[in-house]
Design an enzyme around this catalytic site. Structure first.
Site: not given
Ligand code: NAP
Length: 526
Positions: A299, A333
């Protein structure tokens, strides 16, 4: 087929699912007493150290990460032990071992653990909400509703597993009878974002667990204290050792390791498009020692639009657009980041919206009179402020708010003159920046709404039935809302998730979700 050969006959009946009541409002007398008490209680517990949880045991590490209050970065909410390669490997080994027994536990028995965990979260709903006020800068209502959604996921997926756990009689052919049922895929890695720190993490973990897949859970680095609430509820619910493992650590360091491991059968990810696409690509590689094709539940982000048509309820639109764009600082999101207004009403409506936005108070989420709080961290603050600067270059800034000096605040920004060709018409900002677009008519508004790579949520305010009908068919997003905000989906009744670059169409909280964690089997006998 005799009863004896049916693999998992159901043993549990639960009352019909009902959504947890949402936040009653800050003026509710009960809330006015209970919420401040919970905040005071949590304040007394700030700064504790949180170990990892692997194989039913707490595991401490030398390396820790300070999780801080974004409204007051000097205040340490908790010190979180950090998993490195060794701990991540250990968690995967543990989950692989636990799979040998967990996968054959009766689905209805697995469901009972979720119901117990839901009861524990319900008892602590105020306390768990208060933690989110401190760690994520969430307003009272936003925090409470997050925990309520997590409880909904537990209760709903428990019932869904009982439904899906019932083997299906597929009828007979040539005197042979046939039965189909599901088995878990295997070890699940769950990688969660920070913005719904309990709900989304709880949803992905509980779905994997109840479907029979032991979980290695990596919370976001910005929400690992709240992530630890899952350790509490699953441990106290009596979940067998190794079925749920908590391994906070930097995604940039342990993310690839977890995703690449041949021990993993399914990855549930919610987060940004860039990380999501990276996971999908890496999970597609199949080294020789990998026994199964990995399935990725993914997602991702959004660039959600609200269309304002020629005729609509103005008061409701102002309230709901502001809430969709600036509720929880625009860090959902589902948040509205593009407001598409048809030319005929533009000059009448937009000034009123801006006037209403000027009245919104900004400050710590602890104080319920503040409409907007801090953004999650310094990196987000920088990135959003850069977009606020870009707004001045790409369009005309109608309002840019002042913000408190202390804390990670980003200005509430409203900009007009944005078209689909501009970056602010395409890129996810993930903060309080609203791009207003003037469309010549409804056709153009609809075309612009669909003009990004994303397809997550959208809304339309209109009294024109023909336009509403067209929006239902042609406003192509996962969750469309008519005459209401673009945010606030409820489990079961509004399965949530998008397609295109917003996700793989898996719909959390819906009837198809658990199927992503299982493989179907069919048994035939004379
Ligand atoms: P993110 O930066 O993509 O991080 C999400 C998760 O991925 C975190 O646990 C992060 O760990 C981890 N991560 C980072 N680099 C990684 C890698 N190379 N391999 C595997 N995992 C890795 O997103 P965010 O800032 O937490 O959340 C915001 C984003 O989520 C926005 O784009 C939002 O639209 C989206 N979102 C979507 C939904 C939906 O239902 N569609 C719901 C909520 C949020 P670290 O924190 O340790 O970096």
């Amino acid at each position: 087929m005799t009863k004896n050969h049916i693999p998992y006959p159901s043993q549990l009946e639960l009352p019909a699912f009902v959504n947890e009541p949402i936040f009653p409002g800050v003026d509710d007398p009960g809330i006015q007493k209970t919420f401040p008490e919970a905040i005071a209680k949590v304040r007394g517990q700030l700064g504790r150290t949180y170990p990892l949880y692997i194989d039913g045991r707490d595991v401490t590490t030398d390396a820790t990460l300070d999780s801080v209050n974004p409204a007051d970065p000097g205040q340490v909410v908790g010190k979180v032990c950090q998993a490195g390669q060794r701990e991540a490997e250990k968690a995967l080994d543990t989950a692989e071992r636990a799979l040998q027994t967990w996968r054959d536990v009766d689905p209805s028995q697995r469901a009972q653990y979720l119901v117990k965990a839901a009861a524990l979260a319900r008892q602590r709903i105020f306390e768990y909400s208060a933690w989110q006020v401190f760690e994520e800068g969430k307003q009272w209502a936003q925090a409470y509703n997050d925990v309520a959604e997590g409880i909904d996921f537990l209760e709903y997926y428990a019932r869904e597993m009982i439904r899906l756990g019932e083997p299906q009689d597929n009828g007979s052919y040539a005197s042979e009878s046939n039965v189909c049922f599901y088995q878990p895929k295997g070890v699940a890695v769950v990688i969660a974002p920070w913005n719904f720190p309990f709900a989304i993490a709880c949803g992905m973990c509980s779905a994997a667990i109840v479907a029979g897949n032991p979980v290695v859970f990596k919370p976001s680095s910005q929400s690992s204290v709240v992530g630890h609430h899952l350790v509490e509820i699953f441990r106290e619910a009596g979940l067998p050792e190794g079925v749920f493992n908590y391994v906070p650590g930097p995604g940039s360091q342990i993310g690839d390791l977890l995703v690449d491991s041949p021990k993993v059968a399914v990855i549930a990810f919610t987060g940004s498009m860039s990380v999501g696409l990276r996971i999908i690509e890496r999970a597609g590689r199949t080294p020789e020692d990998q026994p199964s094709v990995k399935h990725v539940i993914c997602e991702m982000g959004g660039k959600n639009a609200i269309i304002l048509d020629e005729e609509f309820d103005e008061e409701a639109a102002i309230r709901d657009v502001l809430y969709s764009a600036f509720g929880y600082q625009g860090q959902k999101c589902s948040a509205c980041s593009r407001l598409i207004v048809v030319d005929k009403v533009y000059d009448r409506f937009v000034p009123k919206l801006v006037e209403a936005a000027r009245k919104l108070k900004i400050g710590p989420a602890e104080d319920p009179s503040n409409y907007m709080g801090p953004v999650i961290d310094a990196k987000a603050q920088r990135s959003i402020s850069e977009y606020a600067d870009l707004a001045a270059r790409e369009g005309t800034v109608l309002y840019r708010s002042e913000v408190p000096e202390k804390g990670y605040y980003a200005p509430l920004t409203i900009v007009e003159g944005i078209t689909p060709q501009k970056r602010l018409g395409q890129e996810e900002v993930f903060g309080p920046v609203l791009a207003i677009m003037r469309a010549k008519d409804f056709d153009e508004a609809l075309a612009w709404a669909n003009s990004t790579r994303f397809a997550l949520t959208g809304a339309i305010f209109s009294k024109n039935d023909e336009h509403l009908d067209r929006a239902v068919r042609q406003f192509r997003v996962g969750n469309l809302y008519l005459n209401r905000p673009s945010v606030g989906a409820l489990v079961k009744v509004q399965p949530f998730g998008g397609f295109k670059m917003s996700g793989a169409g898996t719909k959390a909280g819906g009837p198809d979700y658990l199927l992503h964690f299982m493989d179907p089997r069919c048994v035939t006998q004379p």
